[in-house]
Motif scaffolding. Structure first.
Motif, PDB file in Angstrom:
ATOM      1  N   ARG A   1       0.832  -1.211   0.000  1.00 14.65           N
ATOM      2  CA  ARG A   1       0.000   0.000   0.000  1.00 14.65           C
ATOM      3  C   ARG A   1       0.864   1.258   0.000  1.00 14.65           C
ATOM      4  NH1 ARG A   1      -5.441  -0.255   3.722  1.00 14.65           N
ATOM      5  NH2 ARG A   1      -6.115  -2.370   3.221  1.00 14.65           N
ATOM      6  N   ILE A   2       1.926   1.231   0.830  1.00 14.67           N
ATOM      7  CA  ILE A   2       2.780   2.420   0.911  1.00 14.67           C
ATOM      8  C   ILE A   2       3.461   2.678  -0.421  1.00 14.67           C
ATOM      9  CG2 ILE A   2       4.855   3.370   1.983  1.00 14.67           C
ATOM     10  CD1 ILE A   2       4.016   1.865   4.532  1.00 14.67           C
ATOM     11  N   GLU A   3       3.987   1.623  -1.071  1.00 12.82           N
ATOM     12  CA  GLU A   3       4.656   1.803  -2.365  1.00 12.82           C
ATOM     13  C   GLU A   3       3.682   2.377  -3.399  1.00 12.82           C
ATOM     14  OE1 GLU A   3       6.174  -2.115  -3.061  1.00 12.82           O
ATOM     15  OE2 GLU A   3       8.171  -1.565  -2.346  1.00 12.82           O
ATOM     16  N   ARG A   4       2.467   1.871  -3.393  1.00 11.24           N
ATOM     17  CA  ARG A   4       1.475   2.373  -4.346  1.00 11.24           C
ATOM     18  C   ARG A   4       1.083   3.801  -3.999  1.00 11.24           C
ATOM     19  NH1 ARG A   4      -4.253  -0.591  -6.024  1.00 11.24           N
ATOM     20  NH2 ARG A   4      -5.080   1.182  -7.231  1.00 11.24           N
ATOM     21  N   PHE A   5       0.936   4.080  -2.716  1.00 15.25           N
ATOM     22  CA  PHE A   5       0.596   5.445  -2.291  1.00 15.25           C
ATOM     23  C   PHE A   5       1.649   6.440  -2.752  1.00 15.25           C
ATOM     24  CE2 PHE A   5       1.490   8.451   1.341  1.00 15.25           C
ATOM     25  CZ  PHE A   5       0.532   9.394   1.005  1.00 15.25           C
ATOM     26  N   ARG A   6       2.910   6.070  -2.688  1.00 12.12           N
ATOM     27  CA  ARG A   6       3.987   6.963  -3.098  1.00 12.12           C
ATOM     28  C   ARG A   6       3.974   7.220  -4.603  1.00 12.12           C
ATOM     29  NH1 ARG A   6       8.940   4.470   0.633  1.00 12.12           N
ATOM     30  NH2 ARG A   6       8.282   5.487   2.592  1.00 12.12           N
ATOM     31  N   ARG A   7       3.344   6.312  -5.379  1.00 12.43           N
ATOM     32  CA  ARG A   7       3.302   6.487  -6.838  1.00 12.43           C
ATOM     33  C   ARG A   7       1.991   7.096  -7.320  1.00 12.43           C
ATOM     34  NH1 ARG A   7       4.918   1.033  -6.525  1.00 12.43           N
ATOM     35  NH2 ARG A   7       2.846   0.438  -7.321  1.00 12.43           N
ATOM     36  N   GLU A   8       0.998   7.140  -6.469  1.00  7.40           N
ATOM     37  CA  GLU A   8      -0.322   7.585  -6.902  1.00  7.40           C
ATOM     38  C   GLU A   8      -0.316   9.044  -7.364  1.00  7.40           C
ATOM     39  OE1 GLU A   8      -2.925   6.781  -3.644  1.00  7.40           O
ATOM     40  OE2 GLU A   8      -3.575   4.859  -4.471  1.00  7.40           O
ATOM     41  N   ARG A   9      -1.143   9.314  -8.380  1.00 13.66           N
ATOM     42  CA  ARG A   9      -1.352  10.684  -8.862  1.00 13.66           C
ATOM     43  C   ARG A   9      -2.745  11.137  -8.424  1.00 13.66           C
ATOM     44  NH1 ARG A   9       3.078  10.140  -8.825  1.00 13.66           N
ATOM     45  NH2 ARG A   9       4.609  10.117 -10.524  1.00 13.66           N
ATOM     46  N   GLY A  10      -2.979  12.383  -8.518  1.00 12.76           N
ATOM     47  CA  GLY A  10      -4.283  12.907  -8.137  1.00 12.76           C
ATOM     48  C   GLY A  10      -4.172  13.799  -6.918  1.00 12.76           C
ATOM     49  N   GLN A  11      -5.154  14.697  -6.816  1.00 11.35           N
ATOM     50  CA  GLN A  11      -5.109  15.702  -5.754  1.00 11.35           C
ATOM     51  C   GLN A  11      -5.179  15.072  -4.372  1.00 11.35           C
ATOM     52  OE1 GLN A  11      -4.533  18.998  -6.474  1.00 11.35           O
ATOM     53  NE2 GLN A  11      -4.151  19.087  -4.253  1.00 11.35           N
ATOM     54  N   ARG A  12      -6.029  14.042  -4.214  1.00 10.36           N
ATOM     55  CA  ARG A  12      -6.184  13.429  -2.882  1.00 10.36           C
ATOM     56  C   ARG A  12      -4.870  12.828  -2.404  1.00 10.36           C
ATOM     57  NH1 ARG A  12      -8.238   8.148  -1.115  1.00 10.36           N
ATOM     58  NH2 ARG A  12      -9.127   8.353   0.970  1.00 10.36           N
ATOM     59  N   ALA A  13      -4.180  12.108  -3.281  1.00  6.49           N
ATOM     60  CA  ALA A  13      -2.904  11.502  -2.902  1.00  6.49           C
ATOM     61  C   ALA A  13      -1.856  12.577  -2.618  1.00  6.49           C
ATOM     62  CB  ALA A  13      -2.421  10.568  -4.005  1.00  6.49           C
ATOM     63  N   GLU A  14      -1.842  13.653  -3.440  1.00  7.95           N
ATOM     64  CA  GLU A  14      -0.866  14.715  -3.234  1.00  7.95           C
ATOM     65  C   GLU A  14      -1.112  15.428  -1.904  1.00  7.95           C
ATOM     66  OE1 GLU A  14       2.317  16.828  -3.458  1.00  7.95           O
ATOM     67  OE2 GLU A  14       1.821  15.312  -4.968  1.00  7.95           O
ATOM     68  N   ASP A  15      -2.379  15.660  -1.572  1.00  9.25           N
ATOM     69  CA  ASP A  15      -2.698  16.288  -0.293  1.00  9.25           C
ATOM     70  C   ASP A  15      -2.257  15.408   0.875  1.00  9.25           C
ATOM     71  OD1 ASP A  15      -3.787  18.415  -1.626  1.00  9.25           O
ATOM     72  OD2 ASP A  15      -5.879  17.756  -1.382  1.00  9.25           O
ATOM     73  N   ALA A  16      -2.464  14.110   0.735  1.00 11.62           N
ATOM     74  CA  ALA A  16      -2.085  13.189   1.806  1.00 11.62           C
ATOM     75  C   ALA A  16      -0.574  13.152   1.971  1.00 11.62           C
ATOM     76  CB  ALA A  16      -2.621  11.791   1.516  1.00 11.62           C
ATOM     77  N   ARG A  17       0.166  13.182   0.859  1.00 19.32           N
ATOM     78  CA  ARG A  17       1.622  13.176   0.967  1.00 19.32           C
ATOM     79  C   ARG A  17       2.132  14.466   1.606  1.00 19.32           C
ATOM     80  NH1 ARG A  17       1.220  10.154  -3.982  1.00 19.32           N
ATOM     81  NH2 ARG A  17       1.203  12.070  -5.236  1.00 19.32           N
ATOM     82  N   ARG A  18       1.484  15.580   1.285  1.00 23.08           N
ATOM     83  CA  ARG A  18       1.869  16.856   1.899  1.00 23.08           C
ATOM     84  C   ARG A  18       1.620  16.790   3.423  1.00 23.08           C
ATOM     85  NH1 ARG A  18      -1.450  19.758  -0.522  1.00 23.08           N
ATOM     86  NH2 ARG A  18      -0.154  20.109  -2.376  1.00 23.08           N
ATOM     87  N   LEU A  19       0.479  16.230   3.811  1.00 25.29           N
ATOM     88  CA  LEU A  19       0.176  16.094   5.230  1.00 25.29           C
ATOM     89  C   LEU A  19       1.197  15.187   5.913  1.00 25.29           C
ATOM     90  CD1 LEU A  19      -1.876  16.798   7.460  1.00 25.29           C
ATOM     91  CD2 LEU A  19      -3.197  14.787   6.775  1.00 25.29           C
ATOM     92  N   ALA A  20       1.582  14.091   5.235  1.00 26.66           N
ATOM     93  CA  ALA A  20       2.566  13.171   5.805  1.00 26.66           C
ATOM     94  C   ALA A  20       3.912  13.861   5.999  1.00 26.66           C
ATOM     95  CB  ALA A  20       2.712  11.944   4.905  1.00 26.66           C
TER      96      ALA A  20
END
Length: 448
Positions: free
Chosen positions: A89-108
């Motif tokens: 899940r983490i590896e996929r999360f790091r590759r995901e595109r889209g605003q929701r994933a980008e917002d989550a990475r910024r929060l992380a």
């Protein structure tokens, strides 16, 4: 204190108790229930307390970036897919595109900076070790078949057997659903035995344990290293012989059924005699309850003291059982037992015949009718309160009559029985008045 607040809907007491216990386990509350310095650090993160605890610890270890990704994936449903493998899940999360994933990475990244650690990408191999910081009670050990695990908190969890994690020796479990006995693991990460030792060393307890092995009907002694409900390692020990071991053996044997014990005929009859008097006189007289249910429930009290030194059911002797049961009856009641519920009945002919206290109709005596000649009073037990059931037999030991009123039988149907018996057994004595005749165990002498 939440209990002094004026709630519209007060939180349930069990849930409040569980929440306090969890906060104490992660060091956020002290023994008095007050917030600690660790609790203030945890409170600083906009995360559930367990994940915040992980962020605090990961920051101190320089692993805040990976911990932040874990927190993001676990707190935002759907990020990184739905694989039960947290690393995937983490590896996929790091590759995901889209605003929701980008917002989550910024929060992380913000969480990682707040924890004082690096904010760059971190390898996922340590995900299990960090996840276990948040959920130490969910460290799980494989139970044998692929996908079956037992968690330190005692819950069972399962993965589909085809999942790669299904063959891991240990897991850190992040999310489960379902019943405690068979929960489904939704997300987890693998751990090694070394990880478990390093993470939970202070909570691992080594203890010598004596248990009852039902398959062998014997004691088993082992030294086990446990993390909660998980057995991490064990070694066989010599079987102990003290009072506690005897209690475990007695209670274990009772679970198999009291009929497995070495009952002699005498001990069985003794128990039946006591139970007969208890029924005849009532509980107020003080007779012990020797029913299967009561004996099984109290085996650790009455049987254990008499089997110290024994290690298995096979070596518990009939004498052990007899001594244990007899100890339940005070001396005065033992005297009454012999007087009011004797083991044998002595016939007028001098024979001593064992009484059957298990008979369905009550205590009974099977005896040849000639041995009761001369008896004008019906024999009775329990101080004369309970008539003995007489099964009267022919000379060939075949039943001819069952009675609880011997004098009435002599006066009544004896004439008909006498006629029939005289025709079948002419060499035996069949008097007109058996109550006045001489009891005998013999046939008539030849020529008479």
């Amino acid at each position: 204190d939440p209990t002094v607040l004026r709630w519209l809907d007060p939180p349930p007491a069990p849930a409040l108790k569980e929440a306090r216990a969890m906060l104490a386990d992660i060091g956020a509350l002290d023994a008095a229930g007050a917030i600690t310095d660790e609790g203030r650090a945890v409170r600083g993160f906009a995360l559930p307390p367990r994940l915040a605890r992980m962020m605090v610890d990961a920051g101190r270890a320089g692993e805040a970036a990976l911990a932040a990704d874990i927190a993001a994936v676990l707190s935002e449903r759907g990020l990184g897919g739905d694989s039960p493998d947290l690393a995937q899940r983490i590896e996929r999360f790091r590759r995901e595109r889209g605003q929701r994933a980008e917002d989550a990475r910024r929060l992380a990244r913000n969480w990682a900076r707040q924890a004082g650690g690096a904010t760059g990408a971190a390898p996922v191999e340590e995900a299990g070790r960090l996840l276990a910081l948040a959920y130490p009670d969910r460290i799980a050990k494989a139970r044998g078949k692929p996908g079956a695990f037992l968690m330190a908190n005692g819950r069972a969890g399962e993965l589909e057997p085809h999942e790669a994690l299904a063959r891991a020796p240990f897991l850190a479990v992040g999310e489960v659903t379902g019943r405690a006995a068979a929960a489904r693991i939704l997300v987890a990460a693998s751990l090694s035995a070394e990880d478990v030792e390093a993470l939970a060393g202070a909570r691992i307890v080594a203890r010598d344990e004596t248990t009852f092995d039902r398959d062998r009907a014997a004691l088993s002694a082992r030294r086990r290293r446990r993390l909660g409900a998980i057995v991490l390692a064990e070694a066989t020990l010599p079987t102990p012989t003290g009072p506690e071991a005897a209690r475990i053996l007695a209670e274990g044997v009772a679970t198999l059924g009291l009929e497995r014990l070495a009952w002699s005929k005498a001990t069985k009859q003794w128990r039946d005699r006591v139970m007969f008097l208890a029924r005849a006189e009532g509980a107020a007289e003080g007779w012990p309850d020797l029913s299967d249910a009561t004996l099984a429930a109290t085996a650790g009290d009455w049987l254990a003291p008499f089997i110290e030194g024994r290690a298995s059911l096979a070596v518990i002797t009939p004498d052990d059982l007899e001594r244990a049961l007899h100890a339940l009856l005070p001396w005065e009641m033992q005297r009454r037992l012999e007087a009011e519920a004797p083991t044998h009945y002595e016939t007028p002919a001098g024979s001593r015949i064992a009484l059957d206290y298990e008979a369905e109709g009550g205590p009974s005596l099977s005896v040849r009718v000639q041995e009761l000649y001369g008896l004008g009073v019906h024999p009775a037990l329990a101080g004369g309160r309970v008539p003995l059931v007489l099964e009267l037999l022919s000379p060939a030991h075949r039943p001819i009559q069952i009675t609880r009123d011997l004098p009435g039988f002599w006066r009544g149907t004896w004439a008909q029985v006498r006629t029939e018996m005289k025709g079948r057994y002419p060499r035996h004595v069949w008097p007109d008045d058996p109550a006045a005749a001489q009891a005998t165990t013999r046939a008539k002498p030849r020529g008479t």
